[in-house]
Design a protein around this motif. Structure first.
Motif, mmCIF file in Angstrom:
data_model
loop_
_atom_site.group_PDB
_atom_site.id
_atom_site.type_symbol
_atom_site.label_atom_id
_atom_site.label_comp_id
_atom_site.label_asym_id
_atom_site.label_seq_id
_atom_site.Cartn_x
_atom_site.Cartn_y
_atom_site.Cartn_z
ATOM 1 N N CYS A 98 13.189 -1.747 9.275
ATOM 2 C CA CYS A 98 13.454 -2.506 8.045
ATOM 3 C C CYS A 98 14.673 -3.392 8.292
ATOM 4 C CB CYS A 98 13.713 -1.538 6.893
ATOM 5 S SG CYS A 98 14.410 -2.286 5.422
ATOM 6 N N ASP A 99 14.492 -4.702 8.114
ATOM 7 C CA ASP A 99 15.631 -5.602 8.319
ATOM 8 C C ASP A 99 16.221 -6.087 6.995
ATOM 9 O OD1 ASP A 99 13.716 -7.390 7.535
ATOM 10 O OD2 ASP A 99 13.676 -8.543 9.404
ATOM 11 N N CYS A 100 15.922 -5.372 5.911
ATOM 12 C CA CYS A 100 16.522 -5.723 4.616
ATOM 13 C C CYS A 100 18.042 -5.523 4.687
ATOM 14 C CB CYS A 100 15.987 -4.826 3.497
ATOM 15 S SG CYS A 100 14.255 -5.105 3.099
ATOM 16 N N CYS A 121 10.228 -1.260 0.487
ATOM 17 C CA CYS A 121 11.538 -1.928 0.464
ATOM 18 C C CYS A 121 11.304 -3.343 -0.025
ATOM 19 C CB CYS A 121 12.183 -1.887 1.852
ATOM 20 S SG CYS A 121 11.282 -2.829 3.094
ATOM 21 N N GLY A 123 11.809 -6.206 1.128
ATOM 22 C CA GLY A 123 11.346 -7.196 2.109
ATOM 23 C C GLY A 123 9.941 -6.924 2.644
ATOM 24 N N CYS A 125 8.878 -4.693 4.622
ATOM 25 C CA CYS A 125 9.042 -4.604 6.083
ATOM 26 C C CYS A 125 7.916 -3.829 6.766
ATOM 27 C CB CYS A 125 10.395 -3.982 6.413
ATOM 28 S SG CYS A 125 11.756 -5.048 5.894
ATOM 29 N N ARG A 139 13.147 3.206 8.165
ATOM 30 C CA ARG A 139 12.776 3.900 6.921
ATOM 31 C C ARG A 139 11.583 4.811 7.142
ATOM 32 N NH1 ARG A 139 15.383 1.833 2.340
ATOM 33 N NH2 ARG A 139 16.295 -0.207 2.775
HETATM 34 ZN ZN LIG Z 1 12.946 -3.818 4.429
#
Ligand SMILES: [Zn+2]
Length: 287
Positions: A98-100, A121, A123, A125, A139
């Motif tokens: 997850c790159d949020c 999430c 984004g 992801c 995650r």
């Molecule tokens: Zn994310």
């Protein structure tokens, strides 16, 4: 009846009266139910944990008279147990990168006029198949449905594990997160009663779910106790030097008087009168 509960401070500051209140409930419920107390040093945050704080908190705890039956164990003793847990979840197809960032959450909230909630999430992801490169979090998909449990101090409870999204198990800095570590540690230390402050009530459903995903058939029992609040309702923090055990010791206060003050502050006794650690079991009973 066997079983165990745990006292689990983080070595990121000194013990304060809030920890003393928690210790009263932990040792009290352990003695009342015939359980062991496991001492666990929660040093999963490698940026903020300090050996000097660990040394001081062990010394303060001994001075207060709270003696653990097992431990101390440290999360830093063996990082591979957390890695193995995440590998197991990965094998079940539940782990995703997850790159949020904070701003992903902020942008979502600005667009929708409320903070982000729900499964996944903000984004998306998992659907985007974000690559698990350095600097990206991990995650675990917690899945649908509620968890129900009986809280020893608060009665029947239920909550949705993914109300606040899928669980972050490794942060962007590469630290295994608090919820992952506690669930893995409770499992490997055979903890069947978790005694902690009511501020963690919200975290319970997702921790029960994560335990199930890691193969725990019977969740631990939980007991969420009142917190000591400052005037205005804010909970105590390690930055409050006026409630630090170390500071109060330095002022000549006795262990029994600190225990009495903490017990009175959470309503276990009507007045802050000195009481020994060995007598605390009589203050706490489950419902
Ligand atoms: Zn994310």
């Amino acid at each position: 009846m066997g079983g165990a509960t745990r006292f689990a401070p983080a070595p990121t500051g000194h013990l304060h009266l809030g920890h003393v209140a928690n210790a009263i409930f932990v040792w009290g419920l352990a003695r009342a139910s015939g359980r062991d107390v496991v001492l666990r040093i929660e040093d999963h945050d490698r940026q903020r944990s300090r050996p000097a704080f660990e040394r001081d908190l062990l010394e303060d705890l001994a001075w207060l008279g709270f003696v653990a039956d097992r431990g101390p164990f440290r999360q830093s003793d063996d990082w591979t147990v957390y890695e193995a847990a995440v590998d197991r979840l990965r094998g079940d197809g539940l782990v995703y990168a997850c790159d949020c960032t904070r701003s992903t959450f902020g942008e979502w909230a600005a667009q929708h006029g409320r903070p982000w909630t729900g499964a996944g999430c903000p984004g998306d992801c998992r659907e985007r198949h974000v690559s698990g490169r350095r600097g990206v979090g991990l995650r675990v998909a917690l899945g649908p449905g509620d968890e129900t449990w009986h809280d020893l101090l608060r009665g029947p409870q239920h909550d949705a594990p993914s109300r606040d999204g899928d669980l972050l198990v490794r942060d962007r800095l590469g630290n295994w997160t608090y919820p992952l570590c506690v669930v893995v540690d409770d499992l490997r230390h055979d903890i069947d009663l978790v005694v902690r402050g009511e501020d963690l009530l919200d975290a319970t459903a997702r921790q029960i779910r994560l335990g199930r995903l890691l193969g725990r058939e019977q969740p631990a029992a939980f007991a969420h106790h009142p917190l000591i609040r400052k005037p205005g309702g804010v909970k105590l923090s390690k930055a409050d030097r006026d409630t630090s055990v170390r500071e109060l010791r330095g002022q000549g206060r006795s262990a029994a008087s600190l225990i009495g003050e903490a017990a009175a502050a959470v309503g276990l006794i009507p007045e802050p009168v000195p009481i020994e650690a060995v007598a605390v079991a009589d203050l706490v009973t489950d419902r």
